[in-house]
Design an enzyme around this catalytic site. Structure first.
Site, PDB file in Angstrom:
ATOM      1  CG  MET A 165      27.739  42.412  39.337  1.00 30.21           C
ATOM      2  SD  MET A 165      26.812  42.458  38.033  1.00 30.21           S
ATOM      3  CE  MET A 165      25.121  42.700  38.597  1.00 30.21           C
ATOM      4  CB  CYS A 166      25.376  41.451  43.215  1.00 32.48           C
ATOM      5  SG  CYS A 166      24.596  42.096  41.843  1.00 32.48           S
ATOM      6  NE  ARG A 167      29.410  41.616  47.635  1.00 28.29           N
ATOM      7  CZ  ARG A 167      30.589  40.804  47.499  1.00 28.29           C
ATOM      8  NH1 ARG A 167      31.254  40.825  48.830  1.00 28.29           N
ATOM      9  NH2 ARG A 167      31.176  40.423  46.494  1.00 28.29           N
TER      10      ARG A 167
END
Length: 266
Positions: free
Chosen positions: A1-3
């Protein structure tokens, strides 16, 4: 998840780091190239940055996808900074926290982001709540694993730990409680970038004239990007980058059993 990504160096527009690169954070919100978990980062975004002469960062966060926010596009075009942290979020669980769950989290001079997840949250970290003052738990911005990890880091910073020690000790503590956790943490105070690679990708780029970017993945195809090995602490001050291995608690050495006593003849 996420960057996520942090930049430290000569003053630039936010857009030159986050939006304009061909594979920058803006594009990573819908087309990441190296994301192992999740595919679209549309559950919120944020950016924090430092203005000259002010050690306390400004912050802009929203609950929706970054590509739908025309105000951010305009802001990124004109706002300039020599230090920033941006993130796009792919939520693991639904919730009602809205933009409060979007990184970066902040306190005083600090900006923080977490790329990863803690399996079994919140039960897997229930024992760690006892390590925090009640006021810290009640003042968490969101009811997410990332916000709780930030509370653990912040408690160590307030106790006087250096940024690297605070991140390293938090990662080891959380990984011991929830061994399958992915804990890529990113922290800056506007003068240095501190990060951990633990279960997901992390890269850095240093410019010859000064300037360092630390990111979940490269924002372009520059061959100077370097991948950080897993289980590593990174500390960068804009010109130098120091990498230090982190010890995985799940692979700690176990003492060998004592050898059986030798038989003696009669």
């Amino acid at each position: 998840m996420c960057r996520h990504i942090a930049y430290l160096g000569p003053e630039v527009t936010l857009g030159s780091v986050l939006v304009e690169p061909g594979h920058g954070l803006y594009r990573q919100s819908w087309a990441p190239r190296r994301q192992r978990y999740g595919t679209v980062n549309a559950d919120g975004f944020g950016v924090g940055w430092y203005a000259a002469g002010d050690p306390v960062p400004a912050r802009y966060r929203r609950a929706g996808p970054v590509w739908a926010d025309l105000s951010f596009a305009d802001l990124a075009r004109v706002v300039r900074s020599g230090a920033l942290l941006g993130a796009v979020r792919d939520a693991t669980l639904s919730g009602a926290d809205a933009e409060a769950a979007a990184a970066p989290f902040t306190a005083g001079t600090w900006l923080f982001s977490h790329n990863g997840a803690v399996p079994g949250w919140p039960g897997s970290l229930a024992a760690l709540t006892r390590t925090l003052p009640a006021a810290d738990l009640l003042s968490m911005e969101a009811r997410t694993d990332s916000a709780f990890v930030w509370a653990l880091v912040l408690a160590r910073l307030r106790a006087g730990d250096a940024a690297g020690q605070a991140l390293a000790d938090t990662v080891l503590e959380v990984a011991a409680a929830a061994p399958a956790s992915r804990l890529n943490l990113l922290l800056t105070d506007g003068t240095a970038i501190t990060a951990t690679a633990w279960g997901d990708t992390l890269w850095y780029l240093t410019e010859p004239g000064g300037g360092t970017a630390v990111a979940s993945e490269p924002y372009d195809d520059d061959p100077r990007w370097r991948e950080v090995p897993d289980r590593t602490l990174l500390v960068a001050d804009g010109t130098d980058v120091l990498l230090t291995p982190l010890k995985d608690p799940s692979t700690a050495a176990v003492p060998a059993p004592p050898a059986p006593p030798k038989e003696t003849g009669t």
